[in-house]
Write an enzyme that holds these catalytic residues in place. Structure first.
Site, mmCIF file in Angstrom:
data_model
loop_
_atom_site.group_PDB
_atom_site.id
_atom_site.type_symbol
_atom_site.label_atom_id
_atom_site.label_comp_id
_atom_site.label_asym_id
_atom_site.label_seq_id
_atom_site.Cartn_x
_atom_site.Cartn_y
_atom_site.Cartn_z
ATOM 1 N N THR A 1 0.794 -1.051 0.007
ATOM 2 C CA THR A 1 0.109 0.009 0.007
ATOM 3 C C THR A 1 0.658 1.157 -0.040
ATOM 4 O OG1 THR A 1 -1.863 -0.912 1.135
ATOM 5 C CG2 THR A 1 -1.907 1.379 1.218
ATOM 6 N N SER B 1 1.129 -7.881 -0.436
ATOM 7 C CA SER B 1 2.044 -8.663 0.440
ATOM 8 C C SER B 1 0.966 -9.862 0.666
ATOM 9 C CB SER B 1 2.365 -8.064 1.741
ATOM 10 O OG SER B 1 1.216 -7.622 2.613
ATOM 11 N N SER B 2 -0.373 -9.622 0.565
ATOM 12 C CA SER B 2 -1.019 -10.932 0.665
ATOM 13 C C SER B 2 -0.916 -11.937 -0.257
ATOM 14 C CB SER B 2 -2.887 -10.428 0.426
ATOM 15 O OG SER B 2 -2.873 -10.035 -1.038
ATOM 16 N N THR C 1 1.317 -4.264 4.684
ATOM 17 C CA THR C 1 0.835 -4.682 5.980
ATOM 18 C C THR C 1 0.185 -6.387 6.286
ATOM 19 O OG1 THR C 1 -1.290 -3.438 5.850
ATOM 20 C CG2 THR C 1 0.622 -2.277 6.856
ATOM 21 N N ASP C 2 -0.321 -6.680 5.176
ATOM 22 C CA ASP C 2 -1.153 -8.122 5.128
ATOM 23 C C ASP C 2 -0.430 -9.220 5.907
ATOM 24 O OD1 ASP C 2 -3.162 -6.558 4.296
ATOM 25 O OD2 ASP C 2 -3.738 -7.986 2.587
#
Length: 350
Positions: free
Chosen positions: A21, A68-69, A101-102
């Protein structure tokens, strides 16, 4: 990661970029999507250089570029290799990783388990995209760079820096989907005066290869059966992290399947965690599915780690322990026993 002696006369922080993000933008339909990460990173570097104290030098190294997911074991391997390579340069003072951040909590512990170098590694990211009028990425990146350049950060291992919070890697987890302070750390509640001057932070005895070991997380809510657990075993899992309730208790049907599994497949390591956000998963309760009953069968309580980080640690321990081991049942069972014994040493700072 090496332990090179470094000079801090001219701080040099290398920013390893992975997308997320912090470099994303908003499409016309309102969806946040990956943008031109290289261009956004260059713009952020220009902003950083304009506000950093004189003498702090920053440079960027692209490592990944994605949400990052989508990251998993292969990406953890790549990040460990990239940071190791960056720290091979003794002129580097510290490393910052800009990350979505995931799955930041998984990457953080994967890196921390390998990080014996005193130089800091700081992971940061953003909750708002780069084109948002209140974008938090630039401030988070500045905080992370200042932390990585500061000698006071040496010896603390891998740190997570977001929303003005600074957290050590083990036990950290994303606690809010949108709040700027996106992460919290689940750890023992000790009075400040009782904390040792230097926390013991054991690292692995060798290099883990996360992509070579399958470890699955299985949600085990009240009333669930063992269908998912058995499917993971059939798919070749070498380890299982079971997310139970309370202090690490499992539903009766799952507990029955675990009892069978520990008898029939001693080469598979089972860790029992909890869906509860805070506190420790322990071998406390007796009875069918209770943590104490599970522990008597060789199931390992997850302690203060939640399922994401427990999965990474279990994969790391299995990978290192199985290096050079053949596929024989006896050797794999012996390896699994060794991993069970090692767990409590690594799962959180002692």
């Amino acid at each position: 990661m090496n332990s090179a002696e470094t000079s801090t006369d001219v701080p040099h922080v290398v920013i390893c970029t992975t997308g997320g993000t912090i470099t994303a933008s908003t499409a016309t339909d309102g969806a946040v999507v990956a943008g031109d990460s290289d261009a956004v990173t260059e713009a952020m570097l220009d902003e950083l250089r304009a506000v950093l104290p004189g003498g702090v030098r920053v440079s960027a190294r692209p490592v990944l570029d994605g949400d990052s997911s989508t990251f998993g074991p292969a990406e953890w391997d790549l990040l460990v290799a990239a940071v190791t390579d960056v720290l091979a340069d003794p002129s580097v003072t510290g490393v910052v990783i800009s990350h979505g951040t995931d799955s930041l909590e998984e990457s953080a512990i994967a890196l921390d388990l390998h990080h014996s170098d005193p130089r800091p590694v700081a992971l940061t990211g953003a909750q708002l995209p780069a084109d948002h009028p209140e974008a938090d990425g630039p401030a988070n990146l500045l905080d992370a760079v200042l932390l990585a350049a500061d000698p006071v950060s040496r010896g603390l291992g891998v740190l997570v820096v977001l929303g003005r919070a600074i957290l050590q890697a083990r036990g950290v987890r994303k606690w809010h989907t949108t709040d700027p302070v996106a992460f919290a750390r689940n750890s023992p509640e000790q009075p400040v005066e009782d904390l040792p001057p230097e926390l013991e932070r054991p690292v692995l005895d060798g290099r883990a290869r996360f992509a070579d070991v399958r470890v699955d997380v299985v949600a085990c809510p009240p009333g669930s059966d063992a269908a998912a657990l058995r499917a993971c075993v059939d798919a070749g899992a070498r380890g299982l992290v079971l997310e139970g309730s309370g202090s690490g208790n499992l539903p009766p049907l799952v507990a029955d399947a675990v009892a069978e599994l520990t008898d029939d497949r001693p080469d598979i390591v089972v860790v029992a965690g909890t869906r509860v956000p805070r506190g420790e998963a322990t071998a406390t309760y007796g009875g069918r599915g209770g943590g104490a009953e599970l522990a008597s069968r060789g199931v390992v309580p997850a302690g203060y780690l939640r399922s994401g980080q427990a999965r990474v640690l279990l994969a790391a321990l299995l990978s290192v322990a199985e290096a050079g081991v053949t596929a024989s049942d006896d050797e794999r069972a012996a390896t699994a026993t060794a991993v069970r014994r090692q767990w409590s040493r690594y799962h959180l700072y002692s």
